[in-house]
Scaffold this motif. Structure first.
Motif, PDB file in Angstrom:
ATOM      1  N   SER A   1      18.733 -10.696  25.031  1.00 52.36           N
ATOM      2  CA  SER A   1      19.480  -9.754  25.878  1.00 52.36           C
ATOM      3  C   SER A   1      18.562  -8.706  26.517  1.00 52.36           C
ATOM      4  CB  SER A   1      20.557  -9.051  25.042  1.00 52.36           C
ATOM      5  OG  SER A   1      19.916  -8.293  24.023  1.00 52.36           O
ATOM      6  N   GLY A   2      17.274  -8.937  26.427  1.00 48.86           N
ATOM      7  CA  GLY A   2      16.326  -8.014  27.058  1.00 48.86           C
ATOM      8  C   GLY A   2      16.410  -8.104  28.572  1.00 48.86           C
ATOM      9  N   ARG A   3      15.802  -7.129  29.222  1.00 47.55           N
ATOM     10  CA  ARG A   3      15.898  -7.069  30.683  1.00 47.55           C
ATOM     11  C   ARG A   3      14.501  -6.945  31.307  1.00 47.55           C
ATOM     12  NH1 ARG A   3      21.215  -4.251  32.360  1.00 47.55           N
ATOM     13  NH2 ARG A   3      21.794  -5.841  33.874  1.00 47.55           N
ATOM     14  N   LEU A   4      14.254  -7.786  32.303  1.00 42.77           N
ATOM     15  CA  LEU A   4      13.006  -7.700  33.076  1.00 42.77           C
ATOM     16  C   LEU A   4      13.353  -7.360  34.517  1.00 42.77           C
ATOM     17  CD1 LEU A   4       9.922  -8.224  33.577  1.00 42.77           C
ATOM     18  CD2 LEU A   4      10.567 -10.599  34.078  1.00 42.77           C
TER      19      LEU A   4
ATOM     20  N   LEU B   1       6.197  -4.502  36.637  1.00 44.45           N
ATOM     21  CA  LEU B   1       7.226  -5.102  35.790  1.00 44.45           C
ATOM     22  C   LEU B   1       7.746  -4.032  34.845  1.00 44.45           C
ATOM     23  CD1 LEU B   1       4.826  -7.402  36.277  1.00 44.45           C
ATOM     24  CD2 LEU B   1       6.412  -8.782  34.933  1.00 44.45           C
ATOM     25  N   SER B   2       9.057  -3.934  34.736  1.00 45.86           N
ATOM     26  CA  SER B   2       9.666  -2.990  33.798  1.00 45.86           C
ATOM     27  C   SER B   2      10.492  -3.795  32.806  1.00 45.86           C
ATOM     28  CB  SER B   2      10.556  -2.000  34.542  1.00 45.86           C
ATOM     29  OG  SER B   2       9.816  -1.336  35.541  1.00 45.86           O
ATOM     30  N   VAL B   3      10.307  -3.484  31.538  1.00 45.01           N
ATOM     31  CA  VAL B   3      10.941  -4.269  30.490  1.00 45.01           C
ATOM     32  C   VAL B   3      11.726  -3.357  29.562  1.00 45.01           C
ATOM     33  CG1 VAL B   3      10.537  -5.837  28.542  1.00 45.01           C
ATOM     34  CG2 VAL B   3       9.051  -5.953  30.569  1.00 45.01           C
ATOM     35  N   GLY B   4      12.968  -3.733  29.292  1.00 45.88           N
ATOM     36  CA  GLY B   4      13.771  -3.039  28.290  1.00 45.88           C
ATOM     37  C   GLY B   4      14.262  -4.050  27.278  1.00 45.88           C
ATOM     38  N   VAL B   5      13.861  -3.901  26.021  1.00 48.31           N
ATOM     39  CA  VAL B   5      14.301  -4.845  24.991  1.00 48.31           C
ATOM     40  C   VAL B   5      14.984  -4.111  23.834  1.00 48.31           C
ATOM     41  CG1 VAL B   5      12.561  -6.579  25.574  1.00 48.31           C
ATOM     42  CG2 VAL B   5      12.034  -4.827  23.852  1.00 48.31           C
TER      43      VAL B   5
ATOM     44  N   VAL C   1      14.105   3.973  34.594  1.00 47.81           N
ATOM     45  CA  VAL C   1      13.750   4.423  33.244  1.00 47.81           C
ATOM     46  C   VAL C   1      15.011   4.622  32.403  1.00 47.81           C
ATOM     47  CG1 VAL C   1      12.775   6.360  31.938  1.00 47.81           C
ATOM     48  CG2 VAL C   1      11.531   5.449  33.910  1.00 47.81           C
ATOM     49  N   SER C   2      16.028   5.225  33.004  1.00 50.95           N
ATOM     50  CA  SER C   2      17.246   5.489  32.213  1.00 50.95           C
ATOM     51  C   SER C   2      18.030   4.201  31.952  1.00 50.95           C
ATOM     52  CB  SER C   2      18.116   6.540  32.924  1.00 50.95           C
ATOM     53  OG  SER C   2      18.605   6.022  34.136  1.00 50.95           O
ATOM     54  N   LEU C   3      18.048   3.285  32.918  1.00 52.01           N
ATOM     55  CA  LEU C   3      18.833   2.060  32.752  1.00 52.01           C
ATOM     56  C   LEU C   3      18.204   1.084  31.751  1.00 52.01           C
ATOM     57  CD1 LEU C   3      19.754   1.522  36.506  1.00 52.01           C
ATOM     58  CD2 LEU C   3      21.387   2.015  34.662  1.00 52.01           C
ATOM     59  N   LEU C   4      16.879   1.137  31.633  1.00 51.41           N
ATOM     60  CA  LEU C   4      16.195   0.204  30.731  1.00 51.41           C
ATOM     61  C   LEU C   4      15.764   0.864  29.419  1.00 51.41           C
ATOM     62  CD1 LEU C   4      13.859  -1.745  33.224  1.00 51.41           C
ATOM     63  CD2 LEU C   4      16.118  -2.397  32.403  1.00 51.41           C
ATOM     64  N   ALA C   5      16.103   2.121  29.246  1.00 50.14           N
ATOM     65  CA  ALA C   5      15.566   2.905  28.124  1.00 50.14           C
ATOM     66  C   ALA C   5      15.785   2.209  26.784  1.00 50.14           C
ATOM     67  CB  ALA C   5      16.210   4.292  28.103  1.00 50.14           C
ATOM     68  N   PRO C   6      14.781   2.213  25.907  1.00 45.45           N
ATOM     69  CA  PRO C   6      13.402   2.668  26.160  1.00 45.45           C
ATOM     70  C   PRO C   6      12.636   1.655  26.995  1.00 45.45           C
ATOM     71  CG  PRO C   6      13.570   1.764  23.941  1.00 45.45           C
ATOM     72  CD  PRO C   6      14.941   1.660  24.547  1.00 45.45           C
ATOM     73  N   VAL C   7      12.087   2.125  28.106  1.00 49.77           N
ATOM     74  CA  VAL C   7      11.462   1.210  29.057  1.00 49.77           C
ATOM     75  C   VAL C   7       9.964   1.066  28.777  1.00 49.77           C
ATOM     76  CG1 VAL C   7      10.882   3.003  30.762  1.00 49.77           C
ATOM     77  CG2 VAL C   7      11.317   0.661  31.523  1.00 49.77           C
TER      78      VAL C   7
ATOM     79  N   TRP D   1      12.365  -8.061  43.393  1.00 48.06           N
ATOM     80  CA  TRP D   1      13.045  -9.233  42.859  1.00 48.06           C
ATOM     81  C   TRP D   1      14.542  -8.880  42.749  1.00 48.06           C
ATOM     82  CZ3 TRP D   1       8.189  -9.902  43.462  1.00 48.06           C
ATOM     83  CH2 TRP D   1       7.552 -11.112  43.184  1.00 48.06           C
ATOM     84  N   ARG D   2      15.379  -9.903  42.769  1.00 45.16           N
ATOM     85  CA  ARG D   2      16.825  -9.647  42.729  1.00 45.16           C
ATOM     86  C   ARG D   2      17.210  -8.770  41.541  1.00 45.16           C
ATOM     87  NH1 ARG D   2      21.667 -13.258  40.804  1.00 45.16           N
ATOM     88  NH2 ARG D   2      23.381 -12.321  41.994  1.00 45.16           N
ATOM     89  N   ASN D   3      16.536  -9.008  40.382  1.00 44.52           N
ATOM     90  CA  ASN D   3      16.904  -8.241  39.180  1.00 44.52           C
ATOM     91  C   ASN D   3      16.701  -6.734  39.376  1.00 44.52           C
ATOM     92  OD1 ASN D   3      14.055  -8.069  38.922  1.00 44.52           O
ATOM     93  ND2 ASN D   3      14.008  -9.858  37.543  1.00 44.52           N
ATOM     94  N   HIS D   4      15.773  -6.364  40.229  1.00 43.96           N
ATOM     95  CA  HIS D   4      15.525  -4.952  40.521  1.00 43.96           C
ATOM     96  C   HIS D   4      16.570  -4.410  41.500  1.00 43.96           C
ATOM     97  CE1 HIS D   4      13.244  -1.719  42.827  1.00 43.96           C
ATOM     98  NE2 HIS D   4      13.253  -1.261  41.607  1.00 43.96           N
ATOM     99  N   TYR D   5      16.718  -5.111  42.603  1.00 40.76           N
ATOM    100  CA  TYR D   5      17.640  -4.648  43.649  1.00 40.76           C
ATOM    101  C   TYR D   5      19.078  -4.549  43.127  1.00 40.76           C
ATOM    102  CZ  TYR D   5      20.186  -4.723  48.098  1.00 40.76           C
ATOM    103  OH  TYR D   5      21.028  -4.432  49.142  1.00 40.76           O
ATOM    104  N   ARG D   6      19.453  -5.567  42.374  1.00 39.34           N
ATOM    105  CA  ARG D   6      20.849  -5.633  41.914  1.00 39.34           C
ATOM    106  C   ARG D   6      21.135  -4.546  40.861  1.00 39.34           C
ATOM    107  NH1 ARG D   6      23.239  -9.558  38.376  1.00 39.34           N
ATOM    108  NH2 ARG D   6      25.505  -9.243  38.587  1.00 39.34           N
ATOM    109  N   LEU D   7      20.142  -4.308  39.995  1.00 36.62           N
ATOM    110  CA  LEU D   7      20.342  -3.309  38.936  1.00 36.62           C
ATOM    111  C   LEU D   7      20.570  -1.923  39.529  1.00 36.62           C
ATOM    112  CD1 LEU D   7      20.272  -2.607  35.869  1.00 36.62           C
ATOM    113  CD2 LEU D   7      17.832  -2.151  36.155  1.00 36.62           C
ATOM    114  N   LEU D   8      19.784  -1.574  40.538  1.00 40.00           N
ATOM    115  CA  LEU D   8      19.846  -0.218  41.072  1.00 40.00           C
ATOM    116  C   LEU D   8      20.959  -0.031  42.094  1.00 40.00           C
ATOM    117  CD1 LEU D   8      16.050   0.579  41.235  1.00 40.00           C
ATOM    118  CD2 LEU D   8      17.754   1.650  39.749  1.00 40.00           C
TER     119      LEU D   8
END
Lengths: 478, 478
Positions: free
Chosen positions: A379-382, A395-399, A344-350, A263-270
């Motif tokens: 402001s959480g991230r999926l 699915l990876s979630v950081g809240v 894992v590091s970008l969404l920590a705690p993932v 998904w775009r949210n994955h590609y764009r984040l990394l």
């Protein structure tokens, strides 16, 4: 639940003495040498077990389990510790059995295309041995350097090439396991086909070490595919994404070996956001896919591969494509998809999730999950990616927090919609401790009752990975 | 063994009355209508069961089993009756449950590539439905017109395309079965990947109806392969035959869909000797193979296919080849291989065997079996063909008699050498009644004990296909 009241500390230390006597001092680790080890890769938490026992042979493992069975001592099996569902957690009342010394490749048969291996061998070691014999071992996943064959079997691992070769279950021809009472069940037939009675190995594949401890396996090897092609493409819509999957299945036929959607949210984040990877394609498309194909004939394969993309562009199924022109470029594309450390590091705690659902329902499902998460954590991230052809999303979630209450609320957002969709709360990671309370979303009460029947029949004292996958009523066990 | 002493005739007739009441008269067949039916295709013997009950829905089947369980009434399940190991035999003290009315195709999902079907549907009906949806169902075997999906699942059927697509087990995504007590276990997930707890469907696949009765399944479909090529080739030696297998795996890659070897005694009997088929190649070679390849791109596939044979000739792996130039020619090649009726009539009374062993040992094994048979029956006939790539041989023996003593002596010649070779006494036919006493050749006492544990756990009164696969100690059952 403390289930060890019947056992005095003396008996545990007596058991350890007995194990040292039988296996040698070196085989039994205690004290700081235990807590210095992590219980798994994800949490990095120290191992709390009473001791770690390391058998050197399957027979030694059988001896250990016989002694533990007599003492009603529960054990937890450790492989590469790359699991994601707390399946390797151990309490101070449990012993850990580590298969680290059982890591030999015992035989390769190039004619029969089989490889015989001990459970503690890392996946990558098996892949390399197969390559040296001019063949390939088809299972592949990011943790290949650490994860073990025994863990791959116990969790029925999936990975990147399931679309072509199936999961770990399909790679296992023969298997040896030790039951809770120390009885060795050796079904090491190298035969592709064997209908002589019940196929017992299926019991031990995917049951996460709760029915027996896998010690050895005969694995199926596949013909080497010397020519691998990969491309990253951008899709304008979810409809185009599923259309592209059908198109690639049709045009590449059996050669399609991976179809990994981001998904775009994955590609764009990394890429753009974190700067961890240079983006091979601009980041404004809603979906991206890594498509991989493997074949034996380099020249014509290249032609077929390129043509498959040309016709896909003509049909409007993709808007842009980066076709790797070298191994380095191909590795670069995969590096984005496999950068779990970055994630894992970008969404920590993932919090990571691994679900399956009908492909046609995925777009709406992800939107629904995103909406629900936003309601609670604006402001959480999926982040979403997955093995689309297998119906499998990660699915990876950081809240900002992962305490028990937060986790439960996030889990509700992820898991509850799956019940109506006929989806699964675990696709390749297993259940372990983490998903046990959500098993009912994907399994009927009757199914869970049969699981308990099997556990009771094969491990009546619930000594193996106790309370992992399902809880067991221990009234009858003492 | 008469295990029904506890049950008076009255209670059986009362049970039948109760079943008629609940399901309608039409669902229960008795008397001459039972004996007018055969118990299987191979023997043609009349069905001796007390009655045949025909549920119209899975729920009705559950009702039947609930009533039978309460009455401790053993049952035998009937599908297409094409089995070869007496798995459908029933005594006058047993009821037959026929799934003939459960034959609906319930759904096809072209995007997810799945088909949902009831157990009594014939294989060919499923193949045709998949084709209509632009896909294919990969399992294929000679009995396709009669054998049912439920039987294919219960016996984990193999067939001609295992080398490419695996056995029936690999085609089943979801499954529903009814346990001996009438409990419906519905694991109808259409997901390719599902690791949410134990994979219960594996219990019912290949256990020949002894652990539960399969009622429905979600099957995996494969991309259609519009271009099928086939050839018959002659091999100068066994070494060349195995070399050719490796060569075709390498050059055709994943497109190789069948590699069906025929020993000269098979090919010659069905062509020159019997005159049943015109021989496409002369009959003096020691080995013949039908090689089939399936792909999506007709032109290039034809080129790849032809080139694979040219290079094989250059390498001395074959001496002659007949490449089919039309569908009719291809059907003609397969007709030789699939002429089981011819085989049965030419060797009558025939004994058929279905074994697996390491490919490298096959030549010596067949020679050894032939020598031993000749010693006892100088004018007896051995005919050998098989799915070479799967390590699977079918041996057919005609020695002029098939009484119990003769059969046992022939079985000794066939089965005993397998123990040392790590072979299996059943590769795709199952165990049924016929091979039960030979199970120990391929399974350890510990394995057989675990099978009995599973049977006891799931069917403690041994009501389902009693004494098929394994004998059950009924001391605890009454």
């Amino acid at each position: 639940m403390n289930t060890m009241e019947h056992q005095s500390p003396t008996s545990l230390s007596a058991l350890l003495d007995r194990l040292r006597e039988q296996l040698g001092d070196n085989a039994v680790i205690t004290g700081n040498d235990v807590t210095a080890r992590s219980v798994d890769w994800l949490t990095g938490a120290p191992c709390l077990a009473a001791a770690i026992v390391r058998p050197g042979t399957p027979d030694e493992l059988a001896d250990i389990l016989r002694l533990c069975h007599a003492a009603r001592q529960p054990v937890v099996t450790h492989g590469g510790l790359t699991g994601l569902v707390h399946g390797t957690e151990a309490s101070s009342e449990e012993l850990v059995i580590s298969l680290e010394r059982l890591d030999a490749i015992e035989a390769i048969d190039p004619v029969g295309a089989t490889l015989t291996v001990q459970a503690g061998a890392p996946l990558q070691k098996v892949q390399e041995a197969a390559e040296e014999a001019g063949l390939q071992f088809a299972l592949d996943l990011g943790a290949r350097g650490s994860c073990t064959i025994g863990g791959n079997i116990a969790t029925n691992a999936g990975g990147n090439r399931v679309i072509r070769y199936g999961m770990m279950r399909q790679q296992v021809l023969g298997l040896e396991a030790v039951l809770a009472d120390g009885c060795i069940i050796s079904s090491m037939s190298p035969m592709l086909k064997n209908n002589a009675g019940y196929d017992l190995k299926q019991l031990f594949i995917g049951s996460e070490g709760t029915l027996g401890i896998v010690t050895r396996a005969v694995l199926r090897l596949q013909p080497a595919m010397p020519d691998t092609r990969a491309a990253l493409v951008a899709c304008p819509s979810f409809e185009a994404l599923t259309g592209l999957l059908g198109h690639m299945r049709q045009t590449l036929g059996g050669e399609l070996s991976a179809f990994e959607a981001m998904w775009r949210n994955h590609y764009r984040l990394l890429t753009e956001i974190s700067g961890r990877h240079a983006p091979p394609l601009s980041t404004e498309s809603p979906f991206y896919v890594i498509i991989e194909s493997q074949a034996v004939d380099a020249d014509r394969h290249g032609e077929r591969f390129d043509q498959a993309f040309e016709s896909a562009i003509e049909e409007g199924l993709l808007t842009d494509a980066a076709i790797a022109q070298s191994d380095a470029q191909r590795d670069g594309l995969w590096a984005i998809r496999e950068d779990i450390e970055g994630l894992v590091s970008l969404l920590a705690p993932v919090m990571t999730f691994d679900v399956s659902l009908p492909i046609g329902d995925m777009d709406a499902y992800v939107e629904h999950v995103e909406t629900m998460l936003r309601e609670h954590w604006p402001s959480g991230r999926l982040v979403v990616f997955g093995h689309l052809g297998d119906g499998n999303l990660h699915l990876s979630v950081g809240v900002g927090s992962d305490d028990a209450d937060t986790r439960h609320r996030v889990e509700r957002c992820i898991y509850e919609p799956l019940a109506d969709l006929g989806g699964s709360v675990s696709t390749e990671h297993g259940i372990g401790l983490e998903k046990r309370s959500w098993l009912h979303v994907s399994r009927t009460p009757e199914e869970i009752a049969v699981m308990a029947t099997l556990k009771q029949a094969l491990d009546s004292h619930s000594l193996l990975n106790r309370n992992k996958v399902i809880t067991t009523d221990l009234q009858d066990a003492h």
